[in-house]
Design a protein around this motif. Structure first.
Motif, PDB file in Angstrom:
ATOM      1  N   ALA A  57       0.801  -1.341   0.058  1.00  0.00           N
ATOM      2  CA  ALA A  57      -0.068   0.046  -0.178  1.00  0.00           C
ATOM      3  C   ALA A  57       1.001   1.334  -0.079  1.00  0.00           C
ATOM      4  O   ALA A  57       0.550   2.105  -0.673  1.00  0.00           O
ATOM      5  N   GLY A  58       1.810   1.178   0.779  1.00  0.00           N
ATOM      6  CA  GLY A  58       2.877   2.332   0.752  1.00  0.00           C
ATOM      7  C   GLY A  58       3.709   2.602  -0.647  1.00  0.00           C
ATOM      8  O   GLY A  58       3.587   3.881  -0.915  1.00  0.00           O
ATOM      9  N   TYR A  59       3.867   1.580  -1.135  1.00  0.00           N
ATOM     10  CA  TYR A  59       4.396   1.690  -2.489  1.00  0.00           C
ATOM     11  C   TYR A  59       3.491   2.093  -3.525  1.00  0.00           C
ATOM     12  O   TYR A  59       3.963   2.812  -4.526  1.00  0.00           O
ATOM     13  N   ALA A  60       2.188   1.657  -3.410  1.00  0.00           N
ATOM     14  CA  ALA A  60       1.252   1.920  -4.427  1.00  0.00           C
ATOM     15  C   ALA A  60       1.019   3.702  -4.545  1.00  0.00           C
ATOM     16  O   ALA A  60       0.422   4.092  -5.291  1.00  0.00           O
ATOM     17  N   VAL A  61       1.235   4.120  -3.131  1.00  0.00           N
ATOM     18  CA  VAL A  61       1.067   5.519  -2.989  1.00  0.00           C
ATOM     19  C   VAL A  61       2.219   6.380  -3.503  1.00  0.00           C
ATOM     20  O   VAL A  61       1.927   7.541  -4.021  1.00  0.00           O
ATOM     21  N   ASP A  62       3.435   5.923  -3.226  1.00  0.00           N
ATOM     22  CA  ASP A  62       4.634   6.772  -3.461  1.00  0.00           C
ATOM     23  C   ASP A  62       5.100   6.543  -5.101  1.00  0.00           C
ATOM     24  O   ASP A  62       5.524   7.509  -5.483  1.00  0.00           O
ATOM     25  N   ARG A  63       4.771   5.493  -5.462  1.00  0.00           N
ATOM     26  CA  ARG A  63       5.174   5.180  -6.839  1.00  0.00           C
ATOM     27  C   ARG A  63       4.039   5.782  -8.024  1.00  0.00           C
ATOM     28  O   ARG A  63       3.130   5.332  -7.896  1.00  0.00           O
ATOM     29  N   HIS A  64       4.842   6.757  -8.779  1.00  0.00           N
ATOM     30  CA  HIS A  64       4.008   7.298  -9.820  1.00  0.00           C
ATOM     31  C   HIS A  64       4.581   6.655 -11.086  1.00  0.00           C
ATOM     32  O   HIS A  64       5.457   6.313 -11.325  1.00  0.00           O
ATOM     33  N   GLN A  65       3.225   6.572 -12.016  1.00  0.00           N
ATOM     34  CA  GLN A  65       3.650   6.184 -13.485  1.00  0.00           C
ATOM     35  C   GLN A  65       2.540   6.966 -14.344  1.00  0.00           C
ATOM     36  O   GLN A  65       1.482   7.042 -13.997  1.00  0.00           O
ATOM     37  N   PHE A  66       2.898   7.315 -15.322  1.00  0.00           N
ATOM     38  CA  PHE A  66       1.855   7.950 -16.533  1.00  0.00           C
ATOM     39  C   PHE A  66       1.459   9.282 -15.484  1.00  0.00           C
ATOM     40  O   PHE A  66       0.371   9.756 -15.991  1.00  0.00           O
ATOM     41  N   GLY A  67       2.038   9.945 -14.801  1.00  0.00           N
ATOM     42  CA  GLY A  67       1.751  11.159 -14.081  1.00  0.00           C
ATOM     43  C   GLY A  67       0.685  10.905 -12.897  1.00  0.00           C
ATOM     44  O   GLY A  67       0.352  11.798 -12.361  1.00  0.00           O
ATOM     45  N   ARG A  68       0.632   9.696 -12.433  1.00  0.00           N
ATOM     46  CA  ARG A  68      -0.416   9.300 -11.041  1.00  0.00           C
ATOM     47  C   ARG A  68       0.219   8.123 -10.378  1.00  0.00           C
ATOM     48  O   ARG A  68       0.881   7.477 -10.881  1.00  0.00           O
ATOM     49  N   CYS A 104      -4.292  -4.867  -3.368  1.00  0.00           N
ATOM     50  CA  CYS A 104      -4.282  -4.417  -2.223  1.00  0.00           C
ATOM     51  C   CYS A 104      -5.516  -5.004  -1.455  1.00  0.00           C
ATOM     52  O   CYS A 104      -5.357  -5.414  -0.346  1.00  0.00           O
ATOM     53  N   VAL A 105      -6.565  -4.810  -2.152  1.00  0.00           N
ATOM     54  CA  VAL A 105      -8.075  -5.145  -1.583  1.00  0.00           C
ATOM     55  C   VAL A 105      -7.930  -6.608  -1.338  1.00  0.00           C
ATOM     56  O   VAL A 105      -8.591  -7.229   0.000  1.00  0.00           O
ATOM     57  N   ASP A 106      -7.554  -7.377  -1.982  1.00  0.00           N
ATOM     58  CA  ASP A 106      -7.458  -9.104  -1.951  1.00  0.00           C
ATOM     59  C   ASP A 106      -6.377  -9.372  -0.742  1.00  0.00           C
ATOM     60  O   ASP A 106      -6.530 -10.359  -0.027  1.00  0.00           O
ATOM     61  N   MET A 107      -5.287  -8.522  -0.687  1.00  0.00           N
ATOM     62  CA  MET A 107      -4.312  -8.718   0.382  1.00  0.00           C
ATOM     63  C   MET A 107      -5.259  -8.469   1.731  1.00  0.00           C
ATOM     64  O   MET A 107      -4.985  -9.270   2.736  1.00  0.00           O
ATOM     65  N   SER A 146       0.410 -16.478  -1.056  1.00  0.00           N
ATOM     66  CA  SER A 146      -0.311 -15.415  -2.149  1.00  0.00           C
ATOM     67  C   SER A 146      -0.014 -14.119  -1.740  1.00  0.00           C
ATOM     68  O   SER A 146       0.453 -13.188  -2.784  1.00  0.00           O
ATOM     69  N   VAL A 147       0.030 -13.315  -0.590  1.00  0.00           N
ATOM     70  CA  VAL A 147       0.261 -11.891  -0.485  1.00  0.00           C
ATOM     71  C   VAL A 147       1.640 -11.695  -0.561  1.00  0.00           C
ATOM     72  O   VAL A 147       1.847 -10.544  -1.420  1.00  0.00           O
ATOM     73  N   ALA A 148       2.494 -12.702  -0.238  1.00  0.00           N
ATOM     74  CA  ALA A 148       4.015 -12.366  -0.402  1.00  0.00           C
ATOM     75  C   ALA A 148       4.422 -12.111  -1.796  1.00  0.00           C
ATOM     76  O   ALA A 148       5.226 -11.298  -2.663  1.00  0.00           O
ATOM     77  N   GLY A 189      -1.363   3.182  -7.340  1.00  0.00           N
ATOM     78  CA  GLY A 189      -2.328   2.823  -6.651  1.00  0.00           C
ATOM     79  C   GLY A 189      -3.623   3.145  -6.930  1.00  0.00           C
ATOM     80  O   GLY A 189      -4.835   2.684  -6.778  1.00  0.00           O
ATOM     81  N   SER A 190      -3.631   4.208  -8.019  1.00  0.00           N
ATOM     82  CA  SER A 190      -5.016   4.658  -8.610  1.00  0.00           C
ATOM     83  C   SER A 190      -5.364   3.820  -9.838  1.00  0.00           C
ATOM     84  O   SER A 190      -6.461   3.880 -10.060  1.00  0.00           O
ATOM     85  N   PHE A 191      -4.410   2.933 -10.218  1.00  0.00           N
ATOM     86  CA  PHE A 191      -5.048   1.769 -11.095  1.00  0.00           C
ATOM     87  C   PHE A 191      -5.625   0.664 -10.708  1.00  0.00           C
ATOM     88  O   PHE A 191      -5.546   0.256  -9.529  1.00  0.00           O
ATOM     89  N   GLN A 192      -6.729   0.079 -11.412  1.00  0.00           N
ATOM     90  CA  GLN A 192      -7.467  -0.810 -10.899  1.00  0.00           C
ATOM     91  C   GLN A 192      -6.960  -2.096 -10.541  1.00  0.00           C
ATOM     92  O   GLN A 192      -7.220  -2.876  -9.588  1.00  0.00           O
ATOM     93  N   ALA A 193      -5.977  -2.331 -11.178  1.00  0.00           N
ATOM     94  CA  ALA A 193      -5.011  -3.787 -10.995  1.00  0.00           C
ATOM     95  C   ALA A 193      -4.486  -3.817  -9.827  1.00  0.00           C
ATOM     96  O   ALA A 193      -4.581  -4.593  -9.019  1.00  0.00           O
TER      97      ALA A 193
END
Length: 386
Positions: free
Chosen positions: A263-274, A286-289, A331-333, A277-281
């Motif tokens: 979750a921390g990396y999904a917030v900090d890491r940006h790709q295509f200007g966003r 993260c929700v499954d985790m 699975s989560v790892a 963590g904003s990407f559905q995949a």
């Protein structure tokens, strides 16, 4: 100070049946907070290590300042006398930090096996040293092959062991070995000094870089019988259930850490200007985790509360909790590595250490499949989880 917080908690509160007492939440929260502060400050982010290395000074601090090695040992043997429900918090936090200390081997396996025997002489002799951390224990159960088990012979009342044991957790750090052996085709439990003549302990290379594993060779080694000949399977059955409960709690901590990293990396890491963590995949991963974490935590809590109930109830709850947590941790790892992309595959990042431990845990006692079969068998017998 963290050590003062733990010391106050462990010494001011004698053993109570708090597994089902929800009013103890504040105490458990304090314990968790102090443990996390200590682990973050003293252990930091886990790093790849040689399996033979562990911080002896940190082990002594955990034992002497925090009283963790004697947490669930009764006071009459020098321990703090807490329930497994509270001890689960310790395993969760140590699992979260991927500690390389021989805590699981000494506390969850060796100490628990000794506590499950009725041998008061052995308990009085060995438990105080395990409780104060001056000695480390290891439990040796797996024989070289089914056709070549460790055997014990008795001459004038003195037992001698001969044979090999494999995949013994942290045996290379142990002072006391609890070993199963065959006596005239009956299984018995013996205590062996790791430094005794005839004992050879050789480290083994395994997938998990955060736990030490070794093979033990014994050649006419002096041993002390613990309990009765033929009763070892009964002692170890409850010890196995308690160890599975501890392992499920430890893996809950590992799952929580993986989710925190992702979750921390999904917030900090940006790709295509966003943020990614904003990407559905990534959101779905993260929700499954989170779902797997909450389910594992609920089952682990049931297993801890079942430690105060009957043996069949504990076996069912502990098997279910360990089976699910082991599968969920793997699975989560794996998903944590995927969320982190390229950096998740690097040697320096801790993601691969969680994946290694999760995979190794699947073979630590028994497979998740066998645990699920145990659950199914117990359910058909009409047992229910308290």
């Amino acid at each position: 100070m963290p050590s003062e917080g733990i010391r106050m908690h462990t010494r001011a509160k004698p053993h109570q049946n708090r597994g089902a007492d929800r009013s103890a939440g504040t105490d458990v929260d304090l314990l968790r907070s102090v443990l996390r502060e200590f682990c973050d400050a003293q252990m930091g982010a886990p790093q790849p290590r040689a399996a033979a290395d562990y911080d002896r000074a940190l082990w002594r601090r955990m034992a002497r300042e925090l009283d963790l090695t004697g947490f669930s040992i009764p006071a009459e043997y020098g321990g703090a006398g807490f329930s497994w429900s509270e001890h689960a918090v310790v395993f969760e936090e140590l699992g979260r930090s991927l500690t390389s200390l021989p805590y699981f081997a000494s506390v969850a396996l060796a100490t628990t096996a000794l506590l499950c025997t009725p041998d008061e002489a052995a308990k009085t002799r060995y438990l105080p040293g395990l409780a104060d951390g001056s000695r480390v224990g290891a439990l040796a159960v797996a024989d070289d092959t089914a056709d070549a088990p460790v055997t014990a012979t008795c001459t004038r009342g003195a037992f001698r062991l001969r044979g090999h044991k494999l995949f013994v957790l942290d045996a290379q750090h142990a002072d006391l070995l609890l070993v199963t052996a065959q006596v005239n085709r009956a299984c018995a439990l013996f205590a062996v000094e790791a430094s005794a003549p005839g004992v050879l302990i050789e480290p083994m290379n395994t997938l998990d870089l955060t736990r030490g594993t070794a093979q033990i060779t014994m050649n006419e080694v002096a041993a002390e019988l613990v309990g009765e000949i033929g009763a070892a399977p009964r002692y170890l059955r409850r010890a196995r259930d308690l160890a599975n409960s501890a392992l499920s709690a430890e893996q809950v901590g590992g799952i929580e850490r993986c989710l925190e990293l992702s979750a921390g990396y999904a917030v900090d890491r940006h790709q295509f200007g966003r943020p990614i963590g904003s990407f559905q995949a990534i959101k779905h991963k993260c929700v499954d985790m989170l779902i797997q974490l909450e389910l594992a935590r609920a089952l682990s809590a049931d297993a801890c509360e079942a430690t105060i109930a009957g043996e069949n109830t504990l076996s069912l709850a502990a098997s279910a909790a360990c089976a699910y947590a082991t599968t969920a941790y793997q699975s989560v790892a794996a998903e944590t590595i995927q969320v982190h992309g390229g950096i998740g595959f690097t040697w320096e990042h801790e993601a691969h250490l969680h994946f290694r431990r999760a995979r190794a845990n699947a073979a630590l006692h028994t497979s998740p499949r066998h645990l699920r079969e145990t659950v199914a068998e117990l359910c058909t017998q009409g047992d229910t989880v308290a």
